[in-house]
Scaffold this motif. Structure first.
Motif, mmCIF file in Angstrom:
data_model
loop_
_atom_site.group_PDB
_atom_site.id
_atom_site.type_symbol
_atom_site.label_atom_id
_atom_site.label_comp_id
_atom_site.label_asym_id
_atom_site.label_seq_id
_atom_site.Cartn_x
_atom_site.Cartn_y
_atom_site.Cartn_z
ATOM 1 N N ASN A 124 0.891 -1.276 0.005
ATOM 2 C CA ASN A 124 -0.043 -0.104 -0.145
ATOM 3 C C ASN A 124 0.874 1.291 0.082
ATOM 4 O OD1 ASN A 124 -1.796 1.982 0.380
ATOM 5 N ND2 ASN A 124 -3.078 0.733 1.772
ATOM 6 N N LEU A 125 0.730 2.006 -1.000
ATOM 7 C CA LEU A 125 1.584 3.176 -1.293
ATOM 8 C C LEU A 125 1.425 4.308 -0.304
ATOM 9 C CD1 LEU A 125 1.819 3.101 -5.298
ATOM 10 C CD2 LEU A 125 3.550 2.856 -3.550
ATOM 11 N N ARG A 126 0.200 4.303 0.044
ATOM 12 C CA ARG A 126 -0.262 5.287 1.030
ATOM 13 C C ARG A 126 0.579 5.288 2.412
ATOM 14 N NH1 ARG A 126 -3.796 8.857 3.045
ATOM 15 N NH2 ARG A 126 -4.226 8.352 5.182
ATOM 16 N N TYR A 127 0.968 4.106 2.752
ATOM 17 C CA TYR A 127 1.834 3.987 3.815
ATOM 18 C C TYR A 127 3.297 3.803 3.689
ATOM 19 C CZ TYR A 127 -2.972 3.158 5.615
ATOM 20 O OH TYR A 127 -4.313 3.440 5.789
ATOM 21 N N SER A 128 3.740 4.264 2.511
ATOM 22 C CA SER A 128 5.104 4.196 2.404
ATOM 23 C C SER A 128 5.824 5.237 2.816
ATOM 24 C CB SER A 128 5.528 4.001 0.767
ATOM 25 O OG SER A 128 5.111 5.040 0.063
ATOM 26 N N LEU A 129 7.300 5.158 3.232
ATOM 27 C CA LEU A 129 8.013 6.280 3.771
ATOM 28 C C LEU A 129 7.662 7.478 2.994
ATOM 29 C CD1 LEU A 129 9.709 7.351 5.843
ATOM 30 C CD2 LEU A 129 11.815 6.299 4.534
ATOM 31 N N LEU A 130 8.030 7.300 1.603
ATOM 32 C CA LEU A 130 8.033 8.414 0.850
ATOM 33 C C LEU A 130 6.658 9.142 0.830
ATOM 34 C CD1 LEU A 130 9.552 10.287 -1.247
ATOM 35 C CD2 LEU A 130 8.564 8.948 -3.114
ATOM 36 N N SER A 131 5.440 8.328 0.902
ATOM 37 C CA SER A 131 4.129 9.238 0.867
ATOM 38 C C SER A 131 4.175 9.969 2.137
ATOM 39 C CB SER A 131 3.101 7.959 0.568
ATOM 40 O OG SER A 131 3.144 7.395 -0.498
ATOM 41 N N CYS A 132 4.654 9.103 3.118
ATOM 42 C CA CYS A 132 4.179 9.728 4.442
ATOM 43 C C CYS A 132 5.156 11.039 4.580
ATOM 44 C CB CYS A 132 4.694 8.815 5.601
ATOM 45 S SG CYS A 132 3.479 7.520 5.826
ATOM 46 N N GLY B 164 3.484 14.598 5.196
ATOM 47 C CA GLY B 164 3.842 15.022 6.594
ATOM 48 C C GLY B 164 3.080 14.245 7.574
ATOM 49 N N ARG B 165 2.926 13.042 7.116
ATOM 50 C CA ARG B 165 2.294 12.070 7.872
ATOM 51 C C ARG B 165 3.074 11.081 8.795
ATOM 52 N NH1 ARG B 165 -0.056 8.062 4.875
ATOM 53 N NH2 ARG B 165 0.339 9.103 3.087
ATOM 54 N N ASP B 166 2.679 10.537 9.807
ATOM 55 C CA ASP B 166 3.517 9.716 10.918
ATOM 56 C C ASP B 166 3.687 8.441 9.913
ATOM 57 O OD1 ASP B 166 5.246 9.133 13.005
ATOM 58 O OD2 ASP B 166 3.561 9.315 14.255
ATOM 59 N N TYR B 167 4.933 7.825 10.022
ATOM 60 C CA TYR B 167 5.343 6.690 9.424
ATOM 61 C C TYR B 167 5.149 5.408 10.528
ATOM 62 C CZ TYR B 167 8.327 3.691 6.465
ATOM 63 O OH TYR B 167 8.678 2.515 5.760
ATOM 64 N N LEU B 168 4.355 4.541 10.210
ATOM 65 C CA LEU B 168 4.041 3.465 11.149
ATOM 66 C C LEU B 168 5.348 2.589 11.498
ATOM 67 C CD1 LEU B 168 0.385 2.561 10.769
ATOM 68 C CD2 LEU B 168 1.297 4.082 12.413
ATOM 69 N N PRO B 169 6.111 2.366 10.477
ATOM 70 C CA PRO B 169 7.321 1.392 10.935
ATOM 71 C C PRO B 169 8.367 1.899 11.766
ATOM 72 C CG PRO B 169 6.870 1.117 8.773
ATOM 73 C CD PRO B 169 5.849 2.268 9.209
ATOM 74 N N LEU B 170 8.167 3.271 12.100
ATOM 75 C CA LEU B 170 9.008 3.976 13.136
ATOM 76 C C LEU B 170 8.790 3.132 14.478
ATOM 77 C CD1 LEU B 170 8.774 7.877 12.045
ATOM 78 C CD2 LEU B 170 10.665 6.272 11.590
ATOM 79 N N TYR B 171 7.581 2.926 14.592
ATOM 80 C CA TYR B 171 6.988 2.449 16.140
ATOM 81 C C TYR B 171 7.102 0.996 16.304
ATOM 82 C CZ TYR B 171 5.282 7.140 16.329
ATOM 83 O OH TYR B 171 5.034 8.592 16.285
ATOM 84 N N PRO B 172 7.335 0.712 17.656
ATOM 85 C CA PRO B 172 7.565 -0.600 17.849
ATOM 86 C C PRO B 172 6.196 -1.477 17.812
ATOM 87 C CG PRO B 172 8.195 0.798 19.799
ATOM 88 C CD PRO B 172 7.659 1.579 18.624
ATOM 89 N N LYS B 173 6.624 -2.733 17.176
ATOM 90 C CA LYS B 173 5.041 -3.558 16.889
ATOM 91 C C LYS B 173 5.664 -5.124 16.987
ATOM 92 C CE LYS B 173 1.592 -4.607 13.750
ATOM 93 N NZ LYS B 173 0.845 -3.871 12.222
ATOM 94 N N GLY B 174 5.082 -5.816 17.879
ATOM 95 C CA GLY B 174 5.355 -7.115 18.069
ATOM 96 C C GLY B 174 6.881 -7.221 18.502
ATOM 97 N N ARG B 175 7.774 -7.745 17.874
ATOM 98 C CA ARG B 175 9.016 -8.006 18.080
ATOM 99 C C ARG B 175 9.829 -6.846 17.507
ATOM 100 N NH1 ARG B 175 11.234 -14.051 18.465
ATOM 101 N NH2 ARG B 175 9.580 -14.735 19.939
ATOM 102 N N TRP B 176 9.422 -5.903 16.679
ATOM 103 C CA TRP B 176 9.913 -4.877 16.379
ATOM 104 C C TRP B 176 10.128 -3.779 17.163
ATOM 105 C CZ3 TRP B 176 13.072 -2.990 12.718
ATOM 106 C CH2 TRP B 176 13.047 -1.544 12.358
ATOM 107 N N LYS B 177 11.157 -3.285 17.479
ATOM 108 C CA LYS B 177 11.469 -2.206 18.572
ATOM 109 C C LYS B 177 11.109 -1.055 17.817
ATOM 110 C CE LYS B 177 14.469 -2.197 21.702
ATOM 111 N NZ LYS B 177 15.873 -2.193 22.318
ATOM 112 N N GLY B 178 11.116 -0.678 16.563
ATOM 113 C CA GLY B 178 10.908 0.740 16.049
ATOM 114 C C GLY B 178 12.091 1.015 15.339
ATOM 115 N N ALA B 179 12.095 2.245 14.879
ATOM 116 C CA ALA B 179 13.459 2.785 14.296
ATOM 117 C C ALA B 179 14.388 3.247 15.359
ATOM 118 C CB ALA B 179 12.969 4.239 13.594
ATOM 119 N N SER B 180 15.505 3.505 15.136
ATOM 120 C CA SER B 180 16.433 3.989 15.961
ATOM 121 C C SER B 180 16.289 5.286 16.692
ATOM 122 C CB SER B 180 17.768 4.066 15.382
ATOM 123 O OG SER B 180 17.775 5.357 14.475
ATOM 124 N N PRO B 181 16.297 5.547 17.898
ATOM 125 C CA PRO B 181 16.005 6.680 18.241
ATOM 126 C C PRO B 181 16.439 8.063 17.286
ATOM 127 C CG PRO B 181 17.054 5.389 20.160
ATOM 128 C CD PRO B 181 17.165 4.867 18.644
#
Ligand SMILES: [Zn+2]
Length: 654
Positions: free
Chosen positions: A298-306, A310-327
């Motif tokens: 889904n392109l809407r949620y791609s980093l570039l679209s975000c 100027g929207r928040d980018y979900l993969p920056l956030y922890p989810k399951g085992r993913w700790k999210g982006a580096s600080p």
């Protein structure tokens, strides 16, 4: 005699023509801003290479439709398409500077433009194809309509467009300089020629290696927005310096089929600067590339679209085992793209650390979960912690307001993004002192509600101290707040008491603090913030006139009363003063406050006056915009109007 070969060819400002010229510069190993007609000829050669590439690249028909000489089904069947194309392109080249239609080129402004029909006849007659009348349409230049046949014709479907030979020639090189993005072809423009050309070159380089290897799909095919972004990142990585004002524009278009379209999308400086900083200053290239490579479809949620929206980018956030982006990436994104103040994130980090140190590990695990702060019980843990931290001077309302800034509109309400930040940092407490100092803060949000809350809180605090002292304040106010037993009636009473002595406590002011956009009383956040202020004052040992009294925001004036009622209130007040004096009226205020006098008493006073007053007005006054009773609120509103009149009069007469 003018040497035509050395005639210079400059960029035109038309993104299609300039893309073509950029490709030619690349192929001719020349400077894009110092091209000459000779380079154009050298690159063309006998035209066979261009014909081969264009026949190979699938994007060609998206640029020129299937009706171009090179791809026309009829010509293909007869096996003359390549020869015809080659002959005409060569003739286009030879016509540069020899155009004989006395109309300016509508792409570059050249003083004359090309008679395409005559050029085609000359080129195609030897091939036995010269009998058709030709005009410039979509098969010669993207998005230009042909006379009489095309509803999308430009300009305005009234005639075919005037274009010079150089422009028609240059666009033949476009396919090598375009990439696919979200189903469209993308051509680029930029406020910086150097940056534009570097980016274009990186596209041409890739397409060039694709065609040389026999590929048919241009750069970006089936890659969503990833190609565009990784290409940009790679380019940023190579840039030696960065101009803080550079912007880019994407012309997203397709010319094929029955619905040609074109849309211009800006890649703003904010987005480019973010990438530059991330890649160059913070070495985040591989992290970004890694994150982007696992993006969904889904392109809407791609980093570039975000970034672009100027929207928040979900993969920056922890989810399951993913700790999210580096600080660092997290902070950079929040600050640069979303404009969250640097300071807000620091407060979230501080709170996360404090939580970590006082809450048991099992609970921490729960708070780290994705849905954690949707539950009031979990939020309460942090809310209590904030109070404790203000009580011990480790946090102030100012800090809290950075993390939970006010949202616009009536009532004191705060933005909820702060919870996301706290949850993120709960996963990153160990990574201490994140190197973020280098990231400047963006100006804070409005302080107006904050200043009014500070003034209100300070004055309540002072008047309690004057009457009963600090210990009683702790018991009567703070303790009761802890048990949630102070509410709207208590707050109304404070307003009435303060209005006796200070201006600015009007009903309009009350309304803006306590009534939300749904016309409902909402004081929870306000009371909580007041509690933080008082905890801070007590920690600082403030026992008398608070310094912060000089916080004096412009008061919001107004009784907010219907005109008839406003007149009645004034008349009742003046009547009373005339008969019993100002001190007599004060007794009325006290009795109203003690509820010995009520709405019925007020109504009876109104009725006795010889002024216009209808039942309907009174009934309307006692219900809100949704038809619910507001008797208590109405009573308070009239009381407040009386108190403010009393104070004005008293102040003037004393
Ligand atoms: Zn031109």
């Amino acid at each position: 005699m003018i040497n035509e070969d050395s005639m210079s060819v400059t960029l035109t400002g038309n993104p299609f023509v300039d893309t073509g010229l950029g490709v030619i510069a690349f192929l001719g190993n020349d400077y894009v801003d110092k091209l000459s007609v000779k380079t154009l000829g050298d690159v063309l050669g006998d035209g066979s290479q261009l014909a081969r590439w264009n026949a190979q690249l699938k994007s060609f028909t998206m640029v020129f439709t299937v009706n171009s000489l090179l791809t026309h089904p009829g010509l293909k069947r007869r096996g003359v398409n390549v020869k015809a194309y080659q002959a005409v392109v060569t003739k286009l080249y030879e016509s540069i500077g020899h155009e004989n239609v006395r109309q300016r080129c509508e792409c570059c402004g050249h003083y004359s433009s090309l008679d395409i029909d005559s050029v085609c006849r000359q080129a195609l007659t030897p091939l036995g194809l010269g009998d058709q009348i030709r005009s410039i349409g979509r098969d010669w230049f993207p998005l230009t309509g042909s006379l009489g046949s095309d509803a999308q014709a430009l300009p305005a479907a009234s005639r075919s467009v005037h274009i010079c030979a150089k422009c028609l020639f240059a666009v033949q090189y476009m396919p090598l300089g375009l990439m696919l993005y979200r189903g469209s072809l993308a051509a680029f423009q930029s406020t910086s020629t150097n940056f534009w050309y570097d980016y274009l070159r990186s596209i041409v380089e890739t397409n060039y290696s694709i065609v040389k290897a026999g590929g048919t799909e241009p750069l970006g095919s089936k890659q969503g927005s990833r190609a565009l972004l990784t290409q940009l990142i790679a380019l940023m990585y190579k840039q030696k310096q960065w101009n803080e004002k550079t912007n880019m524009y994407m012309w997203l278009f397709t010319n094929s089929g029955t619905s040609p379209r074109c849309e211009i999308q800006e890649i703003p400086n904010r987005a480019l600067s973010f990438l530059w900083e991330a890649v160059r200053d913070h070495s985040l290239r591989s992290e970004i590339e890694g994150t982007v490579s696992s993006e969904g479809k889904n392109l809407r949620y791609s980093l570039l679209s975000c970034i672009l929206d100027g929207r928040d980018y979900l993969p920056l956030y922890p989810k399951g085992r993913w700790k999210g982006a580096s600080p660092t990436l997290f902070m950079l994104y929040q600050n640069r793209i979303l404009g969250s103040p640097y300071f807000a994130l620091q407060v979230a980090y501080k709170l996360a650390r404090q939580t970590q140190s006082v809450v048991n590990p099992k609970k921490i695990k729960e708070l780290q979960k994705e849905e954690a702060f949707r539950h009031q019980a979990n939020r309460s843990i942090i809310i209590r912690l904030v109070v404790e931290m203000t009580e011990s001077g480790r946090l102030r309302l100012d800090d809290y307001s950075q993390l939970f800034p006010y949202v616009g509109g009536p009532g004191v309400k705060v933005d909820m993004n702060g919870w996301k930040y706290i949850r993120y940092y709960l996963h990153h407490v160990a990574e201490d002192d994140i190197q973020l100092e280098s990231i400047g803060a963006i100006p804070d949000p409005s302080r107006v509600p904050l200043e009014r809350i500070i003034r209100l809180s300070n004055l309540i605090y002072i008047s309690h101290l004057e009457r009963r002292g600090q210990e009683r304040f702790k018991n009567d106010v703070l303790e009761r707040m802890k048990n949630n037993s102070l509410g709207i009636n208590w707050l109304r009473l404070q307003f009435l008491l303060l209005a006796e002595r200070y201006p600015g406590f009007t009903y309009a002011d009350w309304r803006s603090l306590c009534i939300d956009e749904k016309d409902e009383l909402f004081t929870k956040e306000l009371l909580y913030q007041m509690r933080l202020i008082w905890s801070g004052l007590i920690f600082e040992g403030v026992t008398q006139k608070v310094a912060a009294l000089d916080v004096d925001p412009a008061p919001i004036d107004g009784e907010d009363l219907p005109e008839q009622i406003h007149n009645l209130v004034r008349a009742v007040f003046e009547d009373y003063i005339a008969k019993r004096g100002i001190d007599g009226f004060y007794q009325v205020l006290e009795r109203l406050r003690r509820k010995e006098l009520d709405l019925a008493w007020i109504r009876s006073k109104f009725d006795r006056l010889n002024l216009p007053f209808s039942d309907e007005i009174w009934r309307d006054f006692l219900v809100d915009s949704k038809g619910r009773s507001r008797r208590a609120e109405a009573f308070f509103q009239i009381q407040l109007a009386f108190v403010n009149r009393y104070r004005d009069k008293k102040f003037i007469s004393s």
